[in-house]
Motif scaffolding. Sequence first.
Motif, PDB file in Angstrom:
ATOM      1  N   PHE A   1       0.804  -1.222   0.000  1.00  0.00           N
ATOM      2  CA  PHE A   1       0.000   0.000   0.000  1.00  0.00           C
ATOM      3  C   PHE A   1       0.838   1.273   0.000  1.00  0.00           C
ATOM      4  O   PHE A   1       0.396   2.316   0.485  1.00  0.00           O
ATOM      5  CB  PHE A   1      -0.964  -0.019   1.196  1.00  0.00           C
ATOM      6  CG  PHE A   1      -1.913  -1.187   1.176  1.00  0.00           C
ATOM      7  CD1 PHE A   1      -2.996  -1.194   0.312  1.00  0.00           C
ATOM      8  CD2 PHE A   1      -1.688  -2.280   1.978  1.00  0.00           C
ATOM      9  CE1 PHE A   1      -3.862  -2.273   0.271  1.00  0.00           C
ATOM     10  CE2 PHE A   1      -2.548  -3.368   1.954  1.00  0.00           C
ATOM     11  CZ  PHE A   1      -3.646  -3.370   1.089  1.00  0.00           C
TER      12      PHE A   1
ATOM     13  N   ARG B   1      -7.738   2.569  -8.222  1.00  0.00           N
ATOM     14  CA  ARG B   1      -7.434   1.303  -7.531  1.00  0.00           C
ATOM     15  C   ARG B   1      -8.261   1.204  -6.256  1.00  0.00           C
ATOM     16  O   ARG B   1      -7.859   0.562  -5.284  1.00  0.00           O
ATOM     17  CB  ARG B   1      -5.945   1.230  -7.213  1.00  0.00           C
ATOM     18  CG  ARG B   1      -5.436   2.410  -6.383  1.00  0.00           C
ATOM     19  CD  ARG B   1      -3.924   2.419  -6.278  1.00  0.00           C
ATOM     20  NE  ARG B   1      -3.447   3.558  -5.486  1.00  0.00           N
ATOM     21  CZ  ARG B   1      -2.178   3.928  -5.387  1.00  0.00           C
ATOM     22  NH1 ARG B   1      -1.255   3.241  -6.046  1.00  0.00           N
ATOM     23  NH2 ARG B   1      -1.825   4.959  -4.642  1.00  0.00           N
TER      24      ARG B   1
ATOM     25  N   SER C   1      -9.133   7.293  -7.862  1.00  0.00           N
ATOM     26  CA  SER C   1      -7.812   6.739  -7.551  1.00  0.00           C
ATOM     27  C   SER C   1      -7.388   5.682  -8.564  1.00  0.00           C
ATOM     28  O   SER C   1      -6.191   5.436  -8.741  1.00  0.00           O
ATOM     29  CB  SER C   1      -7.803   6.127  -6.148  1.00  0.00           C
ATOM     30  OG  SER C   1      -8.323   4.811  -6.154  1.00  0.00           O
TER      31      SER C   1
ATOM     32  N   ALA D   1       0.922   2.397   3.845  1.00  0.00           N
ATOM     33  CA  ALA D   1      -0.202   3.299   3.590  1.00  0.00           C
ATOM     34  C   ALA D   1      -0.133   4.555   4.444  1.00  0.00           C
ATOM     35  O   ALA D   1       0.501   4.588   5.511  1.00  0.00           O
ATOM     36  CB  ALA D   1      -1.523   2.576   3.849  1.00  0.00           C
TER      37      ALA D   1
ATOM     38  N   HIS E   1      -0.766   4.730  -0.841  1.00  0.00           N
ATOM     39  CA  HIS E   1      -2.223   4.649  -0.748  1.00  0.00           C
ATOM     40  C   HIS E   1      -2.730   5.501   0.416  1.00  0.00           C
ATOM     41  O   HIS E   1      -2.126   5.521   1.495  1.00  0.00           O
ATOM     42  CB  HIS E   1      -2.679   3.210  -0.507  1.00  0.00           C
ATOM     43  CG  HIS E   1      -2.587   2.312  -1.704  1.00  0.00           C
ATOM     44  ND1 HIS E   1      -1.415   2.099  -2.384  1.00  0.00           N
ATOM     45  CD2 HIS E   1      -3.542   1.565  -2.325  1.00  0.00           C
ATOM     46  CE1 HIS E   1      -1.647   1.247  -3.385  1.00  0.00           C
ATOM     47  NE2 HIS E   1      -2.924   0.916  -3.367  1.00  0.00           N
TER      48      HIS E   1
ATOM     49  N   SER F   1      -6.054  -5.244  -1.208  1.00  0.00           N
ATOM     50  CA  SER F   1      -4.832  -5.223  -2.002  1.00  0.00           C
ATOM     51  C   SER F   1      -5.043  -5.742  -3.418  1.00  0.00           C
ATOM     52  O   SER F   1      -6.069  -6.357  -3.752  1.00  0.00           O
ATOM     53  CB  SER F   1      -3.764  -6.079  -1.316  1.00  0.00           C
ATOM     54  OG  SER F   1      -4.026  -7.467  -1.517  1.00  0.00           O
TER      55      SER F   1
ATOM     56  N   ASP G   1      -7.761   5.768  -1.473  1.00  0.00           N
ATOM     57  CA  ASP G   1      -7.704   4.520  -2.221  1.00  0.00           C
ATOM     58  C   ASP G   1      -8.440   3.376  -1.545  1.00  0.00           C
ATOM     59  O   ASP G   1      -8.888   2.443  -2.218  1.00  0.00           O
ATOM     60  CB  ASP G   1      -6.236   4.116  -2.423  1.00  0.00           C
ATOM     61  CG  ASP G   1      -5.431   5.215  -3.088  1.00  0.00           C
ATOM     62  OD1 ASP G   1      -5.534   5.358  -4.307  1.00  0.00           O
ATOM     63  OD2 ASP G   1      -4.723   5.946  -2.370  1.00  0.00           O
TER      64      ASP G   1
END
Length: 269
Positions: free
Chosen positions: A7, A139, A137, A34, A10, A231, A88
């Motif tokens: 991540f 994703r 995003s 992240a 993210h 993920s 995200d």
Amino acid sequence: MTAMRRFEGHGVLITGAARGIGAATARRFAEEGARVLVTDVDLAAAEKTVGTLRELGARAEAFTCDVADRTQVEAAVAYAVEAFGSLDVLVNNAYRCTSDAPLFEDEEDEDWALDLDVTLSGAYRCSRAALPHLVASGRGAIVTIGSVNGIQDFGNHAYSAAKAGLMSLTRTLAGHAAERGVRVNLVAPGTVRTTAWEGRDDDLAVAAGLYPLGRVGEPEDIAAAVAFLASADAAWITGTTLRVDGGVLAVNTGFRQVRRRPGDDGEEG
């Protein structure tokens, strides 16, 4: 620390993340690179959790958010986008669970309404506010924390109804969001050792004996499942309910124990 870094870059928003499953999930995302917005109605507790994430070298922020309040939800989403540059992943974890009255006819309308408003409608509000940003995003993923209560009877009428509703919302939203590139899934935990069980170690020990794997869950068990579904490893998974329950829904442990008693002839009736 987790070796994977799935991540990096993210932006992740987690509701009800000051403690328990939410805090463990925040830590898992932080360990994997992240940027994490820890939201909760208890800002002091959220800031404490953020402090532990920053000790890991993670980018983390705390934000007050009552998921029953549309204005606060939209403010939290906007803050995440501004602070991290993108949103995200949304993790819908906040919930409310009221103990059942001894008799169903004595249940209070207010308790029923509040449990559904926070647990079910809260996820609806957060998903609605986050979806355009998750689409942008490229994703985006939503992972909601459900419960085995939404699948089988473990008590708590309103909470269980709300958790069952979350499974339905997961399916319908997954169908809507798929063509926009956003995946939507749900994790259904069994009994997990959180602050909700504080001071009830004896009850947890009894519960552990009902689980085929011989123990109750830990918050990290659920966090790992959430991270997987959010993920790219789960890139072809959407609309699913992932049971993370130690096998309790698959195996009737109590019945199997009865069958093992001396004199069992192996017949079933």
